[in-house]
Design an enzyme around this catalytic site. Structure first.
Site, PDB file in Angstrom:
ATOM      1  N   ALA A   1      -1.539   1.041  12.484  1.00 32.29           N
ATOM      2  CA  ALA A   1      -1.115  -0.363  12.547  1.00 32.29           C
ATOM      3  C   ALA A   1      -1.108  -0.986  11.159  1.00 32.29           C
ATOM      4  O   ALA A   1      -0.173  -1.704  10.784  1.00 32.29           O
ATOM      5  CB  ALA A   1      -2.026  -1.160  13.481  1.00 32.29           C
ATOM      6  N   TYR A   2      -2.133  -0.674  10.379  1.00 32.56           N
ATOM      7  CA  TYR A   2      -2.224  -1.185   9.006  1.00 32.56           C
ATOM      8  C   TYR A   2      -1.009  -0.742   8.195  1.00 32.56           C
ATOM      9  O   TYR A   2      -0.322  -1.559   7.581  1.00 32.56           O
ATOM     10  CB  TYR A   2      -3.525  -0.692   8.362  1.00 32.56           C
ATOM     11  CG  TYR A   2      -3.607  -0.858   6.871  1.00 32.56           C
ATOM     12  CD1 TYR A   2      -3.205   0.150   6.006  1.00 32.56           C
ATOM     13  CD2 TYR A   2      -4.106  -2.041   6.324  1.00 32.56           C
ATOM     14  CE1 TYR A   2      -3.277  -0.004   4.621  1.00 32.56           C
ATOM     15  CE2 TYR A   2      -4.192  -2.201   4.936  1.00 32.56           C
ATOM     16  CZ  TYR A   2      -3.767  -1.174   4.101  1.00 32.56           C
ATOM     17  OH  TYR A   2      -3.839  -1.332   2.724  1.00 32.56           O
ATOM     18  N   ALA A   3      -0.719   0.566   8.230  1.00 32.65           N
ATOM     19  CA  ALA A   3       0.397   1.106   7.448  1.00 32.65           C
ATOM     20  C   ALA A   3       1.730   0.511   7.900  1.00 32.65           C
ATOM     21  O   ALA A   3       2.567   0.143   7.071  1.00 32.65           O
ATOM     22  CB  ALA A   3       0.425   2.630   7.583  1.00 32.65           C
TER      23      ALA A   3
ATOM     24  N   ASP B   1       0.863  -1.194   0.000  1.00 34.76           N
ATOM     25  CA  ASP B   1       0.000   0.000   0.000  1.00 34.76           C
ATOM     26  C   ASP B   1       0.895   1.240   0.000  1.00 34.76           C
ATOM     27  O   ASP B   1       1.942   1.260   0.639  1.00 34.76           O
ATOM     28  CB  ASP B   1      -0.906  -0.002   1.246  1.00 34.76           C
ATOM     29  CG  ASP B   1      -1.998   1.070   1.193  1.00 34.76           C
ATOM     30  OD1 ASP B   1      -3.173   0.735   1.427  1.00 34.76           O
ATOM     31  OD2 ASP B   1      -1.665   2.246   0.924  1.00 34.76           O
TER      32      ASP B   1
END
Ligand SMILES: NC(=O)C1=CN([C@@H]2O[C@H](COP(=O)(O)OP(=O)(O)OC[C@H]3O[C@@H](n4cnc5c(N)ncnc54)[C@H](OP(=O)(O)O)[C@@H]3O)[C@@H](O)[C@H]2O)C=CC1
Ligand SMILES: Nc1nc2c(c(=O)[nH]1)N=C([C@H](O)[C@@H](O)CO)CN2
Length: 242
Positions: A153-155, A141
């Protein structure tokens, strides 16, 4: 004579959206497709009817991951490509605790791809294939490079996924190439409002949503390359320059 299947493409998270379109595409152009899915839905039956070899597997359940890996090793002699597409886009302010959000993000984007890459190394390098004829692709991403204030957290987990690309590219060369494809905006979610869509699209220089065909074209480019490895291929419409 082994009756094990050869040269399938393994795609994780084929139950909807990007993963579903990727699986349909590679079935349509003649590849054997192995897919993992978590939730059962109509798309699963469509892919099964088209000949896909599908396995229900929740990556948060280690016993299910272990079982899936063993089944693939038992049933397949070699793999053409692994696409790590499965993902959860959890915002930091969701109902889960901070420790759970980070654990879930690291599990689906790093822990399971790491386990699969190690477990399937032999399936990716079995025959004396010429240089670069096998691929691992991590679907990353844009925010892996710039962070995110609402999906921290996703990044962070997608950034760790890109680091898997660097390590496994060095480990598996020259037979197997390992790359990340890092989109910014491929497709909207059903709940996205018109104003959100306009705002999201306007974040890039191109001002549009990429569409899954853009990702398929990039996967095909990587598959046809004998040379590109250890790289993050950005599909962001010039967002980094806005
Ligand atoms: N859509 C976009 O604009 C962008 C997408 N990306 C990346 O592209 C990829 C595909 O995106 P998209 O199709 O929108 O993603 P979705 O979130 O719509 O779908 C992800 C898939 O992964 C599965 N999955 C999620 N968590 C788990 C788990 N714990 N175990 C097993 N499977 C799981 C989901 O299963 P289930 O059906 O049960 O939910 C779903 O099928 C993702 O890696 C995403 O991060 C990157 C930037 C932009
Ligand atoms: N697993 C997912 N990851 C991401 C999604 C998604 O729906 N599922 N969506 C995005 C957004 O499109 C974002 O890039 C722009 O708002 C990012 N990742």
């Amino acid at each position: 004579m082994s009756d094990k299947r050869k040269d399938a493409i393994l795609i994780t998270g084929v139950g909807k959206r990007v993963g579903f379109v990727l699986a349909k595409h590679f079935l349509a152009v003649g590849y054997e497709v192995i897919g993992t899915y978590r939730s059962d839905r109509s798309q699963i039956k469509i892919l099964m009817s088209a000949g896909a070899d599908l396995y229900q597997c929740d990556f948060n359940q280690q016993n299910q991951v272990d079982a899936f890996i063993q089944k693939i090793i038992q049933r397949y002699q070699s793999l053409r490509m692994v696409i790590h597409n499965a993902s959860a886009w959890l915002p930091d302010d969701c109902e889960h605790s901070a420790v759970s959000v980070l654990n879930q993000m690291m599990t689906v984007h790093v822990n399971v791809p790491y386990q699969m890459n190690l477990a399937f190394e032999a399936l990716l390098t079995t025959s004396s294939e010429s240089v670069g004829q096998r691929d691992i692709i991590h679907i990353s991403d844009f925010v892996a490079t710039k962070g995110s204030t609402k999906h921290i957290a996703y990044a962070a987990s997608k950034a760790a996924m890109d680091n898997l690309t660097y390590s496994f590219a060095a480990k598996l060369a020259p037979t197997t190439k390992v790359n990340s494809i890092a989109p910014a905006l491929i497709m909207y979610n059903d709940e996205d409002t018109d104003s959100y869509k306009l705002k999201a699209a306007s974040k890039s220089l191109m001002g549009i949503v990429a569409g899954v065909d853009e990702l398929i074209n990039t996967v095909n480019y990587v598959m046809n390359s004998h040379y590109v490895t250890g790289r993050v291929l950005h599909l962001d419409g010039g967002r980094h320059l806005k």
